[in-house]
Design an enzyme around this catalytic site. Sequence first.
Site, PDB file in Angstrom:
ATOM      1  N   THR A  28      -1.523  30.801   5.270  1.00 50.14           N
ATOM      2  CA  THR A  28      -2.127  31.909   4.515  1.00 50.14           C
ATOM      3  C   THR A  28      -1.640  33.243   5.075  1.00 50.14           C
ATOM      4  OG1 THR A  28      -4.108  30.630   3.975  1.00 50.14           O
ATOM      5  CG2 THR A  28      -4.342  33.032   3.983  1.00 50.14           C
ATOM      6  N   SER A  30       0.750  37.140   4.369  1.00 48.20           N
ATOM      7  CA  SER A  30       1.923  37.735   3.712  1.00 48.20           C
ATOM      8  C   SER A  30       3.250  37.174   4.222  1.00 48.20           C
ATOM      9  CB  SER A  30       1.898  39.253   3.914  1.00 48.20           C
ATOM     10  OG  SER A  30       2.012  39.547   5.300  1.00 48.20           O
ATOM     11  N   THR A  31       3.225  36.401   5.289  1.00 50.54           N
ATOM     12  CA  THR A  31       4.461  35.728   5.728  1.00 50.54           C
ATOM     13  C   THR A  31       4.480  34.303   5.189  1.00 50.54           C
ATOM     14  OG1 THR A  31       4.309  37.028   7.763  1.00 50.54           O
ATOM     15  CG2 THR A  31       5.975  35.285   7.699  1.00 50.54           C
ATOM     16  N   ASP A  83       2.801  28.367   8.994  1.00 47.67           N
ATOM     17  CA  ASP A  83       1.792  29.405   8.839  1.00 47.67           C
ATOM     18  C   ASP A  83       2.218  30.666   9.588  1.00 47.67           C
ATOM     19  OD1 ASP A  83      -1.889  29.170   9.059  1.00 47.67           O
ATOM     20  OD2 ASP A  83      -0.559  30.712   8.217  1.00 47.67           O
ATOM     21  N   ALA A  85       1.118  34.306  11.854  1.00 45.76           N
ATOM     22  CA  ALA A  85       0.290  34.605  13.026  1.00 45.76           C
ATOM     23  C   ALA A  85       0.169  36.111  13.165  1.00 45.76           C
ATOM     24  CB  ALA A  85       0.905  34.022  14.296  1.00 45.76           C
ATOM     25  N   ASP A  86      -0.916  36.544  13.786  1.00 42.72           N
ATOM     26  CA  ASP A  86      -1.076  37.983  14.047  1.00 42.72           C
ATOM     27  C   ASP A  86      -0.396  38.375  15.347  1.00 42.72           C
ATOM     28  OD1 ASP A  86      -2.827  38.634  11.808  1.00 42.72           O
ATOM     29  OD2 ASP A  86      -4.236  37.311  12.813  1.00 42.72           O
ATOM     30  N   GLY A  98      -6.173  37.204  10.912  1.00 37.37           N
ATOM     31  CA  GLY A  98      -6.116  38.524  10.264  1.00 37.37           C
ATOM     32  C   GLY A  98      -6.429  38.449   8.772  1.00 37.37           C
ATOM     33  N   GLY A  99      -6.069  37.292   8.167  1.00 35.81           N
ATOM     34  CA  GLY A  99      -6.323  37.109   6.736  1.00 35.81           C
ATOM     35  C   GLY A  99      -7.655  36.429   6.459  1.00 35.81           C
ATOM     36  N   GLU A 105      -7.193  27.110   8.570  1.00 33.94           N
ATOM     37  CA  GLU A 105      -5.859  27.071   9.179  1.00 33.94           C
ATOM     38  C   GLU A 105      -5.865  26.223  10.447  1.00 33.94           C
ATOM     39  OE1 GLU A 105      -5.256  31.258   9.696  1.00 33.94           O
ATOM     40  OE2 GLU A 105      -3.943  31.407   7.948  1.00 33.94           O
TER      41      GLU A 105
HETATM   42  O1  DER Z   1      -4.983  35.083   8.750  1.00 37.87           O
HETATM   43  C1  DER Z   1      -4.047  34.492   9.287  1.00 37.87           C
HETATM   44  O2  DER Z   1      -4.192  33.661  10.217  1.00 37.87           O
HETATM   45  C2  DER Z   1      -2.650  34.845   8.872  1.00 37.87           C
HETATM   46  O3  DER Z   1      -1.791  33.740   8.984  1.00 37.87           O
HETATM   47  C3  DER Z   1      -2.204  35.959   9.796  1.00 37.87           C
HETATM   48  O4  DER Z   1      -2.352  35.500  11.101  1.00 37.87           O
HETATM   49  C4  DER Z   1      -0.779  36.395   9.565  1.00 37.87           C
HETATM   50  O5  DER Z   1      -0.779  37.124   8.394  1.00 37.87           O
HETATM   51  P1  DER Z   1       0.513  37.965   7.981  1.00 37.87           P
HETATM   52  O6  DER Z   1       1.642  36.967   7.900  1.00 37.87           O
HETATM   53  O7  DER Z   1       0.130  38.545   6.646  1.00 37.87           O
HETATM   54  O8  DER Z   1       0.729  39.003   9.055  1.00 37.87           O
END
Ligand code: DER
Length: 231
Positions: A28, A30-31, A83, A85-86, A98-99, A105
Amino acid sequence: RTIEGYKAAAARAAIDLVQPGMRLGLGTGSTAAPFVEEVGARVRDGLNVICVPTSEATRNHAEALGIPLTTLDETPHLDLTVDGADEIDDQLRLIKGGGGALLREKIVATASERMVVIADDRKLSRTLGSHPLPIEVVRFGLKATVQLIQALSAEAGCEGEIRLRPGEGGRPFVTDQGNLIVDCAFPKIAEPEVLAFALTRVPGVVEHGLFLGLCDMAIVAGANGIQVLKH
Ligand code: DER
């Protein structure tokens, strides 16, 4: 290259890990989103995979792309989760959440043979703490829970402001599981394992955003191209 370009480059590198017949966890954020796009494109070209999304947002995105979905109840063991990561440290310990999807997750990553993180290189840190630590908490007894998080985190050497994550219209953010998120601004998490253990002792904490011992490899894109970090 832009940050979005780096995210897409990391996602494209990760799609090469996907083999026909794989059971995938879809991350989840934007990456992870460009990775889901890549999976959708391969599925349209005939790739045979079955996927478990880590959030309602990712489920909607994957459904719109025609990606075959399953649930962890039907498919309790996955081959690979990709996935975002922040924050990522040099031992591949992560801050995630962050999301707001950290609970699903972490459940999906834990059910996976391998977890691969994709990120732009802003996410790399020597010591975790540049990004606030998200913690999923139940609504009941919130104030007592926050006070206990504060006290036990301080014992673990982490101090900083804890704030309830805001959502729409002045109401708090609510996760897919109907819980709340508090974000803890701990500037330096010198011993993530010690903090993680402390947080498990808070009954109102559902799960925290420290992903320890879960990430097998990180594909990180930046101005110098792609770097692959592994143990
Ligand atoms: O919420 C989450 O765990 C997301 O994977 C976050 O850690 C990374 O989100 P981003 O790719 O939008 O920076």
